[in-house]
Design a protein around this motif. Sequence first.
Motif, PDB file in Angstrom:
ATOM      1  N   ASN A   1      -1.869   3.341  11.798  1.00 26.62           N
ATOM      2  CA  ASN A   1      -1.697   2.904  10.413  1.00 26.62           C
ATOM      3  C   ASN A   1      -2.015   1.422  10.256  1.00 26.62           C
ATOM      4  O   ASN A   1      -2.589   1.006   9.243  1.00 26.62           O
ATOM      5  CB  ASN A   1      -0.263   3.184   9.955  1.00 26.62           C
TER       6      ASN A   1
ATOM      7  N   PHE B   1      -7.389  10.831   8.052  1.00 24.57           N
ATOM      8  CA  PHE B   1      -8.472  10.911   7.071  1.00 24.57           C
ATOM      9  C   PHE B   1      -9.178   9.566   6.910  1.00 24.57           C
ATOM     10  O   PHE B   1     -10.412   9.512   6.778  1.00 24.57           O
ATOM     11  CB  PHE B   1      -7.936  11.393   5.730  1.00 24.57           C
ATOM     12  N   ALA B   2      -8.408   8.475   6.931  1.00 23.38           N
ATOM     13  CA  ALA B   2      -9.024   7.152   6.798  1.00 23.38           C
ATOM     14  C   ALA B   2      -9.932   6.845   7.989  1.00 23.38           C
ATOM     15  O   ALA B   2     -11.043   6.330   7.823  1.00 23.38           O
ATOM     16  CB  ALA B   2      -7.938   6.089   6.663  1.00 23.38           C
TER      17      ALA B   2
ATOM     18  N   SER C   1       0.840  -1.197   0.000  1.00 24.37           N
ATOM     19  CA  SER C   1       0.000   0.000   0.000  1.00 24.37           C
ATOM     20  C   SER C   1       0.870   1.240   0.000  1.00 24.37           C
ATOM     21  O   SER C   1       2.092   1.176   0.188  1.00 24.37           O
ATOM     22  CB  SER C   1      -0.917   0.009   1.230  1.00 24.37           C
ATOM     23  N   SER C   2       0.217   2.382  -0.195  1.00 23.22           N
ATOM     24  CA  SER C   2       0.949   3.648  -0.172  1.00 23.22           C
ATOM     25  C   SER C   2       1.542   3.904   1.203  1.00 23.22           C
ATOM     26  O   SER C   2       2.610   4.529   1.318  1.00 23.22           O
ATOM     27  CB  SER C   2       0.018   4.794  -0.573  1.00 23.22           C
ATOM     28  N   THR C   3       0.885   3.426   2.264  1.00 26.58           N
ATOM     29  CA  THR C   3       1.421   3.590   3.621  1.00 26.58           C
ATOM     30  C   THR C   3       2.784   2.932   3.741  1.00 26.58           C
ATOM     31  O   THR C   3       3.733   3.504   4.287  1.00 26.58           O
ATOM     32  CB  THR C   3       0.459   2.991   4.653  1.00 26.58           C
TER      33      THR C   3
ATOM     34  N   LEU D   1       3.178  12.196   5.700  1.00 26.60           N
ATOM     35  CA  LEU D   1       2.087  11.486   5.044  1.00 26.60           C
ATOM     36  C   LEU D   1       1.774  10.169   5.758  1.00 26.60           C
ATOM     37  O   LEU D   1       0.618   9.768   5.858  1.00 26.60           O
ATOM     38  CB  LEU D   1       2.435  11.230   3.579  1.00 26.60           C
TER      39      LEU D   1
ATOM     40  N   ARG E   1      -2.184  10.224   6.898  1.00 28.50           N
ATOM     41  CA  ARG E   1      -3.130   9.367   6.186  1.00 28.50           C
ATOM     42  C   ARG E   1      -4.131   8.663   7.100  1.00 28.50           C
ATOM     43  O   ARG E   1      -5.324   8.607   6.781  1.00 28.50           O
ATOM     44  CB  ARG E   1      -2.384   8.341   5.327  1.00 28.50           C
TER      45      ARG E   1
ATOM     46  N   CYS F   1       7.477  12.074   3.521  1.00 23.32           N
ATOM     47  CA  CYS F   1       7.108  10.662   3.699  1.00 23.32           C
ATOM     48  C   CYS F   1       6.602  10.395   5.109  1.00 23.32           C
ATOM     49  O   CYS F   1       5.565   9.755   5.302  1.00 23.32           O
ATOM     50  CB  CYS F   1       8.307   9.768   3.402  1.00 23.32           C
TER      51      CYS F   1
END
Length: 442
Positions: A411, A363-364, A79-81, A356, A360, A353
């Motif tokens: 996360n 917002f999720a 994933s982007s994470t 973010l 992230r 990095c």
Amino acid sequence: MTLVLTAAALVLVAIYIHVLVRRVDVGLISLLAAELVYIAMGPNSALFGPIHLSPLDGVSFCLLLAGVIRTLAFRRGFSSTRIFAFAYLALFAISLMRGISANGLFAAGNEAREFIGALTATLYFLTVPADEKSIRRLTAVYLCFGACLCGIVVLAALGAPIGISAWNGADLRAIDGRYLPSDGAAALAVCGFFSLAMSRYQRTGIFLKLVPIIFIAFAVYLRHRTVWVMLLASIAALPLLDRRLLRSILPAALAAGFLVTALAIYGGTVQGLAGENKFEQAASNGQTFTWRLNGWKELVLDEEQTPLTMAIGKSIGSGYWRVDPVSYQVVVVVPHSEYIQEYLRVGVIGLLCIVLFAVRPIFALWRLNRIDPAAVFPSASGWALVVFAILVYGITYGIEPHSYALIGIANAIVLEQRQEATAEDDGEAWPLVMATAGEGVE
């Protein structure tokens, strides 16, 4: 004999790392216990012969090794994470190697300690199991950490040489009621948010509904202005995150305010406790922030900065030397800002990095809260609020490992929720595919 003791120590370390790989709750407990020792006894208790080696250093090193093993065995989807995490780790490794080459192993290794929190978050705590039972256990562990911090405050107020007084060897008159460093007060505020979400979304008794008031009151009474800003910014963000939680925090904050006021009035008559005048001084004195702001300007606008160092940072171990433009004194301490410190060592790319990586999940979890607030214990908005508060704290202080651990866990929660959503979508689509195929055969 020395060889036998060394071999025995290595075996114990290997067993401990094995336990950390298997049990992440033990990892969090170990980290928080080491933080408690550091906060309660001060940095002087961490000396190991001529080497400044603290229990937190030892635990962190083991967590990093266990994190490498867990990351290699991590089975959740790419994933982007994880991209942000791996990019940050790569930039840190480059900066560390450059630092060892240019500044020596000791200087680079000593300064690298400041980045342990981010490293353990991206390597170890990102891989925690995020099922409800595990998150309940991890949250309970952190709340116990906050309860222990409250105990340190009470013992220090009674005259015990613990907390800030142990750090500075100061008496009660010298510390003026600031019994914990700022990161301890910030942890109490975080515990207040967790317990507030529990009282709002979980079935709790009368006593547990009073717990948020106690945590918030302790956090405010310690008079760290960064923590005050952290609390106010979090409350201001609640109308966007969760209005139901806002309706719960306002009466709790009001009750905590009355409690702090009563303590301030009483403290004015007791030696060693903070009175009303101390709160007035803390609210009106802006010299500390001005000093930090001047230092940030000197570090960021340093003439030695090049496009390359701006992009990937200066080498670790090169120090934070600058001259205060007001007092003209040489300052070499850390810049007192997580983001400035990250920028100086991993550059704009690394800073982006790690930011973010931390932003992230807010917002999720906010989107998840609109669907099902109780999908995460104690609530999705509670975790989003905690991460937001930690990011605000990082503006004027470094984010400690115990706070970074929560960012990593947040996360992991988001990754788990996405994996479950993907599995549910696949499960719904599979019968439809089979039915369509059956019709085609007939």
